[in-house]
Every structure is written in C-alpha cells, then in structure tokens.
Scaffold this active site. Structure first.
Site, mmCIF file in Angstrom:
data_model
loop_
_atom_site.group_PDB
_atom_site.id
_atom_site.type_symbol
_atom_site.label_atom_id
_atom_site.label_comp_id
_atom_site.label_asym_id
_atom_site.label_seq_id
_atom_site.Cartn_x
_atom_site.Cartn_y
_atom_site.Cartn_z
ATOM 1 C CB CYS A 1 53.886 -0.871 20.004
ATOM 2 S SG CYS A 1 53.701 -2.590 20.501
ATOM 3 C CB CYS B 1 52.117 -1.646 23.041
ATOM 4 S SG CYS B 1 53.736 -2.429 23.037
ATOM 5 C CG ASP C 1 11.052 7.101 3.622
ATOM 6 O OD1 ASP C 1 9.862 6.786 3.678
ATOM 7 O OD2 ASP C 1 11.464 8.271 3.683
ATOM 8 C CG ASP D 1 12.047 7.092 7.571
ATOM 9 O OD1 ASP D 1 10.984 6.473 7.426
ATOM 10 O OD2 ASP D 1 12.442 7.974 6.780
#
Length: 743
Positions: free
Chosen positions: A12, A15, A436, A640
């Site tokens: 469900c 639910c 990069d 980086d």
C-alpha cells in the site's frame, strides 16, 4: 544510529507514506525514509536515545498503520526478530492501496508458507469475483426473464457481499481506528449508498470492477518491483575462500581483508580485490553498464559484482563486503529514496488535502441541491456517490515515486549512481557542464615523454632526485616518474627512508624534501617561483615537472597524458540534448589546456588554477547562468571535492576517482567516462516526462469524471475507471522508464 525495517507484505503506497510521516515526527528520530519498492524503512535514531525503545515505538506505528506486515529489524548490534508478525487478520490499506488489502503479503515474505498463503488469497479473490459475476447474471435472469424482482435483488445483495466482503470488513475495522478517508471506507459508503437508492446492479458491478482493478494493479506493481529488483541483483551469494589449499564456500560478509578467494568461470566476484593468479575477461555491465568484456590481469584490481567469463582467477581481498563496490552501489540506490524530488514532495502534500476536499464536495453535492432547490435526493445522492469514488489519489501516490525509483534503477543499470530523486530531477535542468581535465577528459595515465636537462646534468642524475622526491606520493604523475626512474637506475628501491629528514607535499605546487642533507624541489613552475629558482620550459602541451637541488635547477621532465577516446563525440551529444556551455577547469598550463580544449571541442577553458580558484570560477559560472538552468561539475580527484560539493549537480568518477570526490558528489559514473553524461541527462528528462504524464493522466481523467458526475453524465463504472483503472495505467506507464534506450 541507523536502523532498517524490512516490511514484508507492504503493498500500500499511501500506507507507506503515512508510516514514513509518523516515524519522521517521532522525537527520538532524526530522519526516516521508506522505500516502497524494496519495502524498507530506514530510521536514524538520535544519540542518547534508547534504541530498543525507539524500535518498539516504530513497530507500533507500523502495526497500527498497516497490520499484518512481517517486520524484520536490521542494524548493528540489533537482534534480527524477523519472526514477529502483527496479529491482525488483514491490513487496513488506505486510499492508495496498490493491491487488495487481503493480499498485502504478496511478495515481501519469500518463505514458502508466505508465497503459498498469497497464492491462495489471490485464487480466493478470483473465485469470489467469478461467483459474484455468476450470481449477478442469475439476478438479471430473475429480473428480466422471470420478472421476480425480490429474488433478483436478493441475489444482487449476495453477489455484492461475495465480491466486497474484504473491502467491507476492512472498512469496519478502520472505522473503529478513526480512519475514515481510506479507499475501503469510501468504496463501502459509495456502494452501500447505491444499494440504498436501489441501484443494485451498479453497486455489484462497481465492487466487482474494483476487485478486478486491484488485482491488475497488484500485478503491475509486482512486475515493476521484479524489474527493478532484477537491476539490483548484483550482490554475490557466496565466496570461494581458499583455506590451507582447500576451497570453502562462505558468506562474502565473513571474508576479511587479505584473504584469498577463487572466482570460477561464470561466477560473480564477491569482493573488491587484486588478481594475484590468472588472467581473464570479465562482464562488467552490472556495475558499469558497458556490455564489452574487460580484460583484467595479474596485479590489476577487480570489482565485486562483475562476472568472470573466461578462466579461473585467484583474488586477494582488499575491501570488506560492507565497503565493496557492490555494497556501495546497493546502499546508494536504496537510500536514494530518502532524497525526494520536488514532484514527489508536491504529490505527498497534494494527496493530504485533495481527498478531504473532494469528499466534502461530494457531501455538498449530495445534500445541497435537495435542501436548497428541492431536487430529488436519490438523484443527487447518486451523483455525490460517483464524486466520492473519484476522490482517491492512488494513481499519483503510487506511480510518481515508482517512476523516479525506476529512473534511479535504470541509471544504475547504465553505470550511473544517482544518490536521490532530487538529483535526478536536477540533472534534467542542467544546461552548463564544467569539467576537470586530468582523469576526466584525459586518461590520467601519465608517461614520461621528454627530458630537458640543464648544462652538465645527466638523465640519471635528474631522475635519481626526482624519483627520491616522488617516492612517497600517490599522484599519478609521481608514480609515472618513479616508474621511469626505477627503469633507468635498474633498482626497485631508490630511496632510503632513514636518510630523509624533511618531507612536505605543497598543494598544487609539488614536493619539498631534504634527503642526505640536500634540499630537493620537484614540482610545477609555481614551486620554482615560490623558492626563487630560475627555470625554463619548452613551448608545448606536455605537463612540466621541474627539478632543483640545493637551489640549482637541474631541468624539466615532460609528462604526456592521452585524451580519452570519444570525448569530442560526447561533447557533440551534450550539445544535441540542450547543453549550452561546456567549460574545462584545470591546474595545468594554458598551452596544455588550449590543446585539450581544441581537440575536445569545448566552449571555453581556464588554466593555471589552484583548487580555490576552481571553486571561485565555478561560482562565477553559476552566477552568470542566471538561474536559467543547473551547472554540473564532473571531476575525479580529491582536489575536486570542494568544486563537486559547490555545483548544482556534483558528479564524480567511480572507477579511479577518490573516495572524497565520490562522497561529495550527487552522481557517480562507475566508468571513468564522461560519455555517461548524455545518458544520465536523457534518463532524467524521460523520467520527468513520464512523471508529468502520469500527473496529467490521473488528474485530467479525474477532473473530467468529477465534472461529468455533477451533470449526471458519469456513473460509478466510469468513476471506478478514474480511480483504479487510471492507477493501473499510470503504473504501467512508469515501467516505460525501465525499457527506454538512452544511448
């Protein structure tokens, strides 16, 4: 502390949303997310809280919201109590139940008894539908042919009870729990109302059609789960551990770093490691999305989850199961649902208000015309009941999260790990890509290509000092210099640690050290300038490494790095799918940057950058973008990480990328190829397209039927189609994400 709850039988969607919201609001919980597809609730319990007590509270929330689930608790130091089940006879699914309430245990409990129980429940439902149809046909015979309306109506009532006994039973149970807005209650009110006003055939027909629709919906959700689970079926079951020359099959979780395992032909590699015996070809498609076999030789790394296709290999384990590639992938994908897209959040908020508003309007529609205009009550009551049936938002609550999880799943299948639905949505809006250079555009496999020596300096001399200085560094350029130096000097060890009295790696500059009393400098031009060393370098695109000893310049070592194949084609593909600007940021020289930029076909480049310069430039690019779209940054190195974290969408390389970059990123490419970028954007765009299709499909049909019901042009059959039928169509439409071709 993170605790996982596997909710066996959860079918469900609404639910699931209620459970997630209730657990999130607990005082002892920092955060919580529930993945409806793999039926897993992850709760982060606050420090200093009683974990056992909090688990008990969460269990209670699950039991009261959706009784009948089999709850399995997973977490460090937590006993697995998977045998506990709620004692309620059936679940109380609410307005978005994805299958019949009585069959909520359809897939999660994989034991034979559970499967047997589910199959019996589905068979019983099919039989009840068939009996209801037969009784209804008999009622029509009594009514139309035999003209016995009393018997006919009695048969219709029996048929109604046979078809809807589960819905009615769950509705009654939910009334005592104060749950008046679930689908069972609304369906019961609508069909009982139809019986009261004498619409017997329609009441039975609606209940039968509803039951059939739920079966179809359950099958559609089941198929989507199986399809997504098949994408995630990459975790090996056993490892062949080599113990005293004998092979013992053990769980991968029990293998330690340094253990030796054997991988036979056709088997998945259970843990990350290094091949120490044998060479073979491996199918890496489950990890990287690439269908081409990869050759891995002695001394090379092999990742868990790939399949050995040619010959037996022996592997030395380098990572525990919890840290291995396959575990990281599964963890990233499973936790991706905790970061919801704006569309998902909108639907969650929308569903909270939509149903109560429509139910109120249905009540007003049924009563107001009679009270104000004196219209017949039965006429408007029927229209109000039709209005009521349409009020359930199950198609949206179920299909939208399923669509995004399908997008995350198919991304993983293509070697792209997306850490959340929000990042998948952000990828769709990318119009600027920043790259990069080293390891991203270029291969990052450096080789010494030339040496420029000062007068009186020999090649052996410059590489002796360069090799000593770079011996401690793990940078690819340093490794290439040490490798070349070792070949010239014909020794494996070119440095004695005892003679090293000072060592410093200067970020974005190079290495400064004192060895046997001599001050050695090895690095780029910035390092030479920093220490006032006069240097010279040739005008070409190679990377330059300068060497100086005791203030004297020895010369320059030139390093070449090859551009990855297909970069130009990838940039063209990015342009073709709407990327307006592709920028490269690099710490390398302008000559190197210009050559790479020209070959790749980039729009612009920025060279000679320190890590902080990259962050500042990225911020300028984001600002210049003016909110027209998102800026993505793709990198691989530890330097980086700050840029990746600052971008709108941070992307790292998962193959040779650093752990810091991968941790900081929102998306991970499991191959070190930016060719994944066009695929990622296509998946993101198609996922968004499907989610909006489902929104317009569900809301469009519901609004049309609501309007028609006001004017008496829609009956309950059409209302049921607008509810359950549309939900089935939306779920099936979501599955298109898994079947798309994004290359």
């Amino acid at each position: 502390m993170k605790v996982e709850f596997v909710l066996g039988g959860l079918n469900c969607a609404h639910c699931a949303g209620i459970i997630e919201e209730k657990v999130k609001k607990m005082e002892g919980v920092d955060s919580a997310s529930l993945n409806f597809v793999n039926k897993k609730l992850i709760a982060n319990i606050k420090e200093n809280e009683n974990v056992t007590e909090q688990i008990g509270y969460i269990r209670n929330i699950i039991d009261t919201t959706e009784p009948g689930l089999k709850i399995e608790v997973l977490g460090q130091g937590i006993e697995n109590n998977s045998d506990r089940e709620s004692k309620s006879e059936s679940c109380s699914c609410s307005s978005s139940c994805s299958s019949s309430c009585s069959s909520c245990s359809t897939e999660a409990d994989k034991s034979n008894s559970s499967i047997f129980r589910v199959e019996n429940e589905e068979k019983l439902k099919i039989i009840s539908i068939a009996v209801a149809i037969i009784l209804s046909l008999s009622a029509y015979v009594f009514k139309s042919v035999l003209e016995n309306e009393i018997v006919a109506n009695a048969l219709f009532v029996v048929a109604y009870l046979v078809a809807g006994y589960e819905v009615l039973g769950d509705a009654i149970r939910n009334i005592f729990k104060g749950k008046l807005m679930d689908e069972n209650f609304l369906m019961s009110v609508a069909t009982i109302g139809a019986l009261i006003i004498g619409e017997y055939p329609e009441a039975v027909g609606v209940m039968v059609f509803y039951s059939i629709g739920e079966l179809l919906e359950s099958q559609a959700v089941s198929k989507s789960r199986k399809d997504i689970e098949s994408l995630m079926n990459i975790k090996p079951d056993v490892a062949n551990l080599l113990v005293d020359g004998e092979i013992v099959q053990v769980s991968p979780e029990s293998v330690n770093i340094g253990d030796i395992i054997v991988v036979r032909v056709g088997e998945k590699v259970p843990l990350d490691g290094k091949v120490i015996k044998g060479n073979s070809m491996f199918d890496t498609s489950a990890i990287t999305g690439e269908s081409v076999l990869k050759s891995i030789k002695i001394g090379e790394r092999v990742l868990s989850g790939v399949i050995n296709k040619k010959s037996v290999v022996t592997v030395e384990v380098e990572k525990l199961m919890k840290d291995s590639t396959v575990s990281r992938i599964l963890d990233m994908v499973e936790n991706a649902t905790s970061k919801k897209s704006k569309t998902e959040n909108f639907i969650s908020v929308f569903a909270k208000y939509y149903t109560p508003i429509v139910v109120s309007l249905a009540l007003l529609l049924a009563i107001a015309p009679t009270l104000i205009l004196g219209e017949p009550f039965s006429k408007w009551a029927y229209r109000g009941l039709v209005f009521l049936v349409v009020s359930c938002p199950c198609a949206l609550v179920l299909s939208i999260p399923l669509t995004y999880f399908s997008g995350i799943g198919i991304s993983s299948k293509n070697g792209i790990l997306v850490k959340g639905s929000n990042y998948l949505e952000a990828l769709r809006k990318v119009n600027t890509v920043v790259l990069d250079k080293t390891g991203t555009i270029t291969k990052g496999t450096f080789e010494v290509s030339n040496v420029v020596l000062s007068d009186g300096v020999t090649e052996r001399e410059i590489f002796e000092y360069a090799g000593i200085a770079e011996s401690r560094s793990t940078h690819p350029i340093a490794i290439s210099i040490v490798k070349y130096a070792s070949g010239i000097l014909e020794i494996d060890e070119i440095v004695d640690e005892k003679n090293m009295t000072e060592y410093e790696e200067i970020s974005s500059h190079g290495v400064k050290m004192v060895y046997e009393g001599k001050k050695i400098l090895v690095g780029n031009y910035r390092l030479m300038q920093k220490f006032g060393i006069s240097y010279s370098e040739s005008e070409n695109s190679s990377t330059k490494v300068h060497v100086a000893v005791d203030g004297l310049y020895l010369g320059c070592i030139e390093i070449s790095d090859e551009i990855k194949a297909g970069i130009a084609e990838t940039i063209d593909k990015l342009k073709n799918i709407g990327i307006e600007r592709v920028v490269m940021l690099t710490g390398d020289t302008g000559l190197v940057a210009k050559e790479v930029s020209d070959i790749a076909g980039l729009d612009e480049y920025h060279a000679n950058l320190l890590p902080v310069d990259k962050v500042n430039l990225l911020e300028q690019i984001i600002e210049s973008n003016g909110g027209k779209g998102n800026v993505a940054f793709i990198g691989d190195g530890i330097n980086d990480a700050p840029v990746i974290a600052r971008s709108d969408v941070g992307i790292s390389m998962g193959g040779m990328g650093s752990d810091a970059a991968i941790e900081a990123s929102d998306v991970v490419f499991m191959t070190d190829e930016i060719s994944k970028m066009p695929i990622a954007i296509r998946i993101a765009k198609f996922t968004s397209k499907i989610s909006w299709q489902n929104i317009f499909l569900a809301m469009g049909i519901k609004i049309i039927v609501l309007i028609l019901s006001v004017f008496g042009l829609a009956n309950m059959w059409l209302a049921i189609f607008a509810d359950v039928g549309v939900a089935v169509l939306a779920v099936l439409n979501s599955l298109r994400v898994l079947n798309g071709d994004y290359r």
